[in-house]
Design an enzyme around this catalytic site. Structure first.
Site, PDB file in Angstrom:
ATOM      1  N   CYS A  94      42.555 -69.444  -5.717  1.00 53.82           N
ATOM      2  CA  CYS A  94      42.864 -68.901  -4.393  1.00 53.82           C
ATOM      3  C   CYS A  94      41.911 -69.342  -3.287  1.00 53.82           C
ATOM      4  O   CYS A  94      42.202 -69.133  -2.110  1.00 53.82           O
ATOM      5  CB  CYS A  94      42.901 -67.380  -4.452  1.00 53.82           C
ATOM      6  SG  CYS A  94      44.195 -66.742  -5.531  1.00 53.82           S
TER       7      CYS A  94
ATOM      8  N   CYS B 280      38.481 -63.446  -3.559  1.00 56.11           N
ATOM      9  CA  CYS B 280      38.417 -63.417  -5.012  1.00 56.11           C
ATOM     10  C   CYS B 280      39.389 -64.461  -5.533  1.00 56.11           C
ATOM     11  O   CYS B 280      40.368 -64.786  -4.877  1.00 56.11           O
ATOM     12  CB  CYS B 280      38.790 -62.042  -5.549  1.00 56.11           C
ATOM     13  SG  CYS B 280      40.458 -61.505  -5.126  1.00 56.11           S
TER      14      CYS B 280
ATOM     15  N   HIS C 176      49.878 -64.934   1.303  1.00 55.95           N
ATOM     16  CA  HIS C 176      48.770 -65.635   0.657  1.00 55.95           C
ATOM     17  C   HIS C 176      49.272 -66.900  -0.037  1.00 55.95           C
ATOM     18  O   HIS C 176      49.500 -66.908  -1.252  1.00 55.95           O
ATOM     19  CB  HIS C 176      48.117 -64.683  -0.348  1.00 55.95           C
ATOM     20  CG  HIS C 176      46.989 -65.265  -1.135  1.00 55.95           C
ATOM     21  ND1 HIS C 176      46.247 -66.352  -0.726  1.00 55.95           N
ATOM     22  CD2 HIS C 176      46.476 -64.900  -2.359  1.00 55.95           C
ATOM     23  CE1 HIS C 176      45.331 -66.632  -1.637  1.00 55.95           C
ATOM     24  NE2 HIS C 176      45.457 -65.769  -2.636  1.00 55.95           N
TER      25      HIS C 176
END
Length: 492
Positions: free
Chosen positions: A158, A455, A423
């Site tokens: 991510c 994270c 996202h």
């Protein structure tokens, strides 16, 4: 007063002239300031710091201290709109056509000859590496780059887009090239989240290894249960994310950072193609409220508190985790000396970076560990930071990190976060760079330090810019669950 003095000391440490640079008469020394001396001279000291900061922020071509010329700076940043996967503005747009406008806009903003770019690094997660690398090279050609400019991809889950920016900054600092682009791309319409195809039987010997296979939604529930993050706190965070994002969009804050993309929308039944220009994030839902969120069922465990995926309640999709999305973003970096020589604005200065590990079972807590480390490496305390961009992968981990670090909510995700935007995994880090730096630019001298942190499915923390902005990310090795629409949330 002590805090103000320390902030100015840290700033001047970064900007201090070399021994060959003439000093100003009666100028207070850093060592004297650190010892609490020269307090009567404090106003002139602050004025000096303010002058240097204005050069950094405005990209002033005035002479800067000799030893600051090697600073790695961002001179341009932009992103596409962030759109809902499979049903949003980019549902019929190929990944290379999402990235190309970003690369082209970075060149347009700086008027740099594309052949001068030493490397393009693109963060991306879901597509097979070789395939996505080919698509990124094609995007560079579409954007007008010659075949002499190399390109590569990087996958740090991510935070891949942010890692791309870091990689470019480090390469420039090492002297490998003078100018580079760090970018991020993800099409979650095109590429699905998949788990480990063949699991090693030894995985059950070590709990840490076993927890690497946990779906991320379960890690969100683990964070909520272990640290006492309530469903109400999570839902409230989702509501606030949408409220802030909607307000920012309505006031035109995102116009400067978003590059419009000309593409098409295909009617699912007739196949008719309609030309469109996508220039606004389409996941933001200003009508999100606590009442609608309260109606949603937990997505991962019966007694859980994480709502994710598509849950239709009175025609709304309201969730307290990030949406799955499509989008791209990027930043162009070089040394300060080169930027000033060319008269380019300096949006941010790369100062430090931290990637830390945490337990895979609670992968979302990484920012709470990484941010203090990144700040310390920049010579700062967390309390010195003016703005934070913390990725809202799940409301549980976002709320935990904010509470653990005792952050003022007014400083965190001031224009909303991933629960509102969405996202797009590989692109989010690059999106955060643009969003943070343009907000810092709007706030001027009242906003000097910024942090980006997120994270990832391995647990770490991001990178720092010093507005100066700072970045950090966390790594935890929890696998992305193959939940299709159930991984992230439409926090509307």
């Amino acid at each position: 007063m002590e805090k103000a003095i320390n902030r100015q000391r840290v700033l001047l440490e970064h900007l201090r002239p070399s021994s060959s640079t003439p000093s100003r008469k009666n100028e207070p020394s850093l060592s004297g300031l650190a010892k609490g001396k020269f307090l009567p001279q404090l106003p002139s000291f602050l004025a000096l710091a303010s002058e240097q900061a204005s050069i950094c922020l405005a990209g002033n071509s005035a002479t800067s201290p000799a030893d600051s010329g090697d600073d790695i700076v961002v001179v341009a940043a932009c992103r596409t709109a962030i759109c809902k996967a499979k049903r949003g503005g980019f549902k019929d747009t190929l990944p290379d056509d999402i990235l190309a406008p970003v690369l082209k806009e970075l060149i347009k903003k700086t008027n740099i000859d594309p052949s001068e770019i030493g490397d393009i690094v693109v963060g991306t997660v879901l597509a097979p590496g070789s395939q996505r690398a080919i698509e990124c090279r094609m995007a560079a050609f579409y954007a007008g780059f010659p075949d002499t400019v190399p390109i590569r991809t990087v996958n740090r889950q991510c935070s891949s887009g942010l890692q791309a920016v870091v990689d470019v900054a480090v390469a420039i600092r090492a002297g490998l090239y003078d100018i580079g682009i760090g970018a991020g791309l993800e099409s979650m319409t095109t590429d699905n989240i998949a788990g480990v195809a063949t699991v090693n039987p030894k995985v059950h010997i070590l709990s840490q290894a076993r927890d690497c296979l946990l779906p991320m939604g379960i890690t969100s529930e683990n964070v909520a249960k272990r640290y006492g993050i309530t469903r109400q706190e999570q839902d409230q965070a989702a509501v606030e994310s949408h409220r802030r994002a909607a307000a920012a969009r309505a006031s035109g804050k995102f116009i400067e950072e978003i590059v419009p993309v000309s593409t098409k929308i295909v009617h699912p039944k007739t196949g008719e193609e309609k030309p469109v220009i996508i220039s606004e994030d389409d996941g933001i839902r200003p009508e999100t409220n606590m009442q609608s969120l309260a109606k949603l069922r937990p997505a991962f465990t019966k007694d859980g508190s994480t709502t994710a995926g598509i849950q239709i309640v009175t025609s709304l999709w309201n969730l307290n985790a990030s949406q799955v999305s499509d989008g791209a973003g990027g930043a162009l970096l070089m040394k300060r000396s080169l930027a000033m020589k060319r008269g380019l604005p300096i949006l941010g200065v790369f100062r430090s970076f931290a990637a830390v590990g945490v337990e895979p079972g609670v992968m979302g807590i990484g920012p709470a560990v990484a941010i203090p480390i990144a700040a310390k490496r920049a010579g700062l305390e967390v309390a010195d930071i003016d703005l934070f961009e913390i990725n809202e992968a799940f409301a549980s981990q976002y709320v935990y990190c904010r509470k653990k670090l005792n952050l003022d909510p007014k400083k965190v995700n001031v224009n909303g976060g991933a629960m509102a935007f969405g996202h797009p995994l590989g692109a989010t880090g690059a999106r955060c760079v643009a969003t943070l730096l343009y907000e810092m630019k709007r706030r001027g001298q009242d906003c000097r330090y910024g942090v980006i942190s997120m994270c990832i499915d391995q647990a770490w923390g991001l990178l720092p810019f010093l507005k100066e902005a700072i970045i950090s990310y966390e790594l935890c090795n929890a696998k992305m669950g193959n939940y299709k629409n159930l991984l992230s949330k439409d926090a509307q």
